[in-house]
Design a protein around this motif. Structure first.
Motif, mmCIF file in Angstrom:
data_model
loop_
_atom_site.group_PDB
_atom_site.id
_atom_site.type_symbol
_atom_site.label_atom_id
_atom_site.label_comp_id
_atom_site.label_asym_id
_atom_site.label_seq_id
_atom_site.Cartn_x
_atom_site.Cartn_y
_atom_site.Cartn_z
ATOM 1 N N LYS A 272 0.801 -1.228 0.000
ATOM 2 C CA LYS A 272 0.000 0.000 0.000
ATOM 3 C C LYS A 272 0.831 1.273 0.000
ATOM 4 C CE LYS A 272 -4.071 -2.004 2.242
ATOM 5 N NZ LYS A 272 -5.016 -1.900 3.378
ATOM 6 N N GLY A 273 2.136 1.160 0.276
ATOM 7 C CA GLY A 273 2.933 2.374 0.297
ATOM 8 C C GLY A 273 4.300 2.211 0.892
ATOM 9 N N LEU A 274 4.783 3.296 1.511
ATOM 10 C CA LEU A 274 6.155 3.374 2.004
ATOM 11 C C LEU A 274 6.193 3.660 3.498
ATOM 12 C CD1 LEU A 274 7.424 5.686 -0.877
ATOM 13 C CD2 LEU A 274 7.753 3.210 -0.724
ATOM 14 N N TRP A 275 7.252 3.163 4.149
ATOM 15 C CA TRP A 275 7.449 3.376 5.576
ATOM 16 C C TRP A 275 8.567 4.393 5.797
ATOM 17 C CZ3 TRP A 275 4.165 1.497 9.133
ATOM 18 C CH2 TRP A 275 3.315 0.443 8.748
ATOM 19 N N PHE A 276 8.336 5.277 6.771
ATOM 20 C CA PHE A 276 9.319 6.292 7.142
ATOM 21 C C PHE A 276 9.432 6.337 8.673
ATOM 22 C CE2 PHE A 276 7.704 7.612 3.074
ATOM 23 C CZ PHE A 276 8.725 8.292 2.436
ATOM 24 N N TYR A 277 10.513 6.939 9.135
ATOM 25 C CA TYR A 277 10.554 7.363 10.530
ATOM 26 C C TYR A 277 9.685 8.623 10.638
ATOM 27 C CZ TYR A 277 14.389 4.202 11.684
ATOM 28 O OH TYR A 277 15.150 3.083 11.909
ATOM 29 N N ALA A 278 8.910 8.725 11.688
ATOM 30 C CA ALA A 278 8.050 9.898 11.879
ATOM 31 C C ALA A 278 8.910 11.158 11.924
ATOM 32 C CB ALA A 278 7.230 9.770 13.154
ATOM 33 N N PRO A 279 8.586 12.194 11.133
ATOM 34 C CA PRO A 279 9.435 13.390 11.060
ATOM 35 C C PRO A 279 9.277 14.349 12.243
ATOM 36 C CG PRO A 279 7.565 13.613 9.578
ATOM 37 C CD PRO A 279 7.489 12.221 10.135
ATOM 38 N N TYR A 280 8.334 14.103 13.099
ATOM 39 C CA TYR A 280 8.085 15.040 14.199
ATOM 40 C C TYR A 280 8.321 14.430 15.576
ATOM 41 C CZ TYR A 280 3.745 12.490 13.384
ATOM 42 O OH TYR A 280 2.836 11.492 13.142
ATOM 43 N N ARG A 281 8.853 13.194 15.644
ATOM 44 C CA ARG A 281 9.158 12.578 16.941
ATOM 45 C C ARG A 281 10.244 11.529 16.729
ATOM 46 N NH1 ARG A 281 6.740 7.549 17.615
ATOM 47 N NH2 ARG A 281 5.255 6.973 15.958
ATOM 48 N N ASN A 282 10.878 11.141 17.832
ATOM 49 C CA ASN A 282 11.921 10.121 17.774
ATOM 50 C C ASN A 282 11.301 8.732 17.950
ATOM 51 O OD1 ASN A 282 14.079 11.984 17.527
ATOM 52 N ND2 ASN A 282 14.040 12.349 19.741
ATOM 53 N N GLU A 283 11.759 7.793 17.168
ATOM 54 C CA GLU A 283 11.288 6.411 17.298
ATOM 55 C C GLU A 283 12.392 5.462 16.828
ATOM 56 O OE1 GLU A 283 7.867 5.654 14.947
ATOM 57 O OE2 GLU A 283 8.660 6.548 13.131
ATOM 58 N N ARG A 284 12.382 4.262 17.386
ATOM 59 C CA ARG A 284 13.416 3.290 17.046
ATOM 60 C C ARG A 284 13.046 2.465 15.818
ATOM 61 N NH1 ARG A 284 14.813 0.314 22.628
ATOM 62 N NH2 ARG A 284 12.562 0.557 22.923
ATOM 63 N N LYS A 285 11.748 2.286 15.586
ATOM 64 C CA LYS A 285 11.283 1.564 14.413
ATOM 65 C C LYS A 285 10.341 2.458 13.614
ATOM 66 C CE LYS A 285 11.593 -3.143 16.274
ATOM 67 N NZ LYS A 285 10.835 -4.404 16.520
ATOM 68 N N PRO A 286 10.467 2.465 12.298
ATOM 69 C CA PRO A 286 9.594 3.324 11.483
ATOM 70 C C PRO A 286 8.137 2.884 11.562
ATOM 71 C CG PRO A 286 10.889 1.879 10.089
ATOM 72 C CD PRO A 286 11.432 1.702 11.474
ATOM 73 N N SER A 287 7.288 3.817 11.936
ATOM 74 C CA SER A 287 5.851 3.524 12.032
ATOM 75 C C SER A 287 5.004 4.530 11.258
ATOM 76 C CB SER A 287 5.414 3.520 13.502
ATOM 77 O OG SER A 287 5.653 4.786 14.100
ATOM 78 N N PHE A 288 5.683 5.357 10.488
ATOM 79 C CA PHE A 288 5.012 6.407 9.719
ATOM 80 C C PHE A 288 4.810 5.884 8.300
ATOM 81 C CE2 PHE A 288 4.752 10.333 7.270
ATOM 82 C CZ PHE A 288 4.021 11.187 8.091
ATOM 83 N N HIS A 289 3.562 5.698 7.908
ATOM 84 C CA HIS A 289 3.261 5.071 6.624
ATOM 85 C C HIS A 289 2.637 6.089 5.667
ATOM 86 C CE1 HIS A 289 1.145 2.388 3.723
ATOM 87 N NE2 HIS A 289 2.205 1.611 3.937
ATOM 88 N N VAL A 290 3.109 6.077 4.414
ATOM 89 C CA VAL A 290 2.616 6.995 3.385
ATOM 90 C C VAL A 290 2.035 6.193 2.224
ATOM 91 C CG1 VAL A 290 3.278 8.705 1.655
ATOM 92 C CG2 VAL A 290 4.240 8.834 3.950
ATOM 93 N N ASN A 291 0.823 6.572 1.832
ATOM 94 C CA ASN A 291 0.212 6.010 0.632
ATOM 95 C C ASN A 291 0.378 7.049 -0.479
ATOM 96 O OD1 ASN A 291 -1.606 5.302 -1.456
ATOM 97 N ND2 ASN A 291 -2.877 4.151 -0.021
ATOM 98 N N PRO A 292 1.386 6.900 -1.356
ATOM 99 C CA PRO A 292 1.661 7.924 -2.384
ATOM 100 C C PRO A 292 0.514 8.122 -3.358
ATOM 101 C CG PRO A 292 3.500 6.385 -2.160
ATOM 102 C CD PRO A 292 2.350 5.792 -1.408
#
Length: 204
Positions: free
Chosen positions: A28-48
């Motif tokens: 369904k899309g791409l995974w990123f590290y959240a740009p507004y908080r620190n996290e150890r595993k990427p949980s920020f998902h984008v549906n282009p």
């Protein structure tokens, strides 16, 4: 700003300009590290394809403007659009600022009399206006402005205000209005200023 161009920016490009690139991909899309908080595993998902994102770590989601609001702290659409434009190096219009208010000069102790000042008559003569024409249509206005005394040639308007001229000053004593001069002629002549009006009398 070109709002339509901003709406056409992809979330992936926007995140790239912020310094974030995909760490993985799914159907369904791409995974990123959240740009507004620190996290150890990427949980920020984008549906282009849909242009939306979802943060599985916080349960928040939205479009590019929602993300810009979180990053910038701006809650209004224009503020969010400006933030996106700046990050994408797009031209941003300077916000409109009204011109500063300039207080009209306050005339005090105004006195109107026959135009007799040699300095004022000499000024008019230098502009080609003889004394007899000047005294026929103009007066002398003595006034106080900011605590100092001045005098000027006055040309009365229909609201009993005056256009004022001397070698160092061009202004008016309110109220502002036009001046009509009846001369029994059916033809109407219009002049920008009273010096032009006085000049025309030289050829008649």
């Amino acid at each position: 700003m070109d709002i339509d161009a901003i709406k056409g920016i992809s979330l992936v490009d926007f995140l790239h300009h912020l310094g974030y690139d995909p760490t993985g991909r799914d159907s369904k899309g791409l995974w990123f590290y959240a740009p507004y908080r620190n996290e150890r595993k990427p949980s920020f998902h984008v549906n282009p394809r849909k242009g939306v994102w979802f943060d599985f770590g916080t349960g928040e989601g939205g479009d590019i403007f929602t993300l810009a609001g979180l990053l910038s702290g701006k809650s209004d659409f224009i503020g969010q659009a400006q933030y996106i434009a700046e990050k994408m190096n797009m031209p941003v219009a300077t916000p409109y600022k009204p011109a500063p208010f300039v207080e009209e000069p306050t005339f005090e102790n105004v006195e109107v009399s026959l135009l007799e000042s040699p300095a004022l008559l000499r000024y008019l003569e230098q502009r080609g206006i003889p004394k007899e024409i000047a005294q026929r249509h103009c007066v002398q206005v003595n006034y106080e402005l900011h605590g100092k005394r001045y005098y000027a040639i006055g040309f009365e308007n229909d609201a009993h205000g005056y256009e004022l001229r001397n070698p160092f000053f061009k202004g008016s004593y309110p109220p502002k209005h036009i001046t009509t001069v009846a001369n029994g002629n059916s033809r109407c002549n219009v002049f920008e200023g009273f010096i032009d009006f006085l000049s025309v009398h030289l050829v008649h």
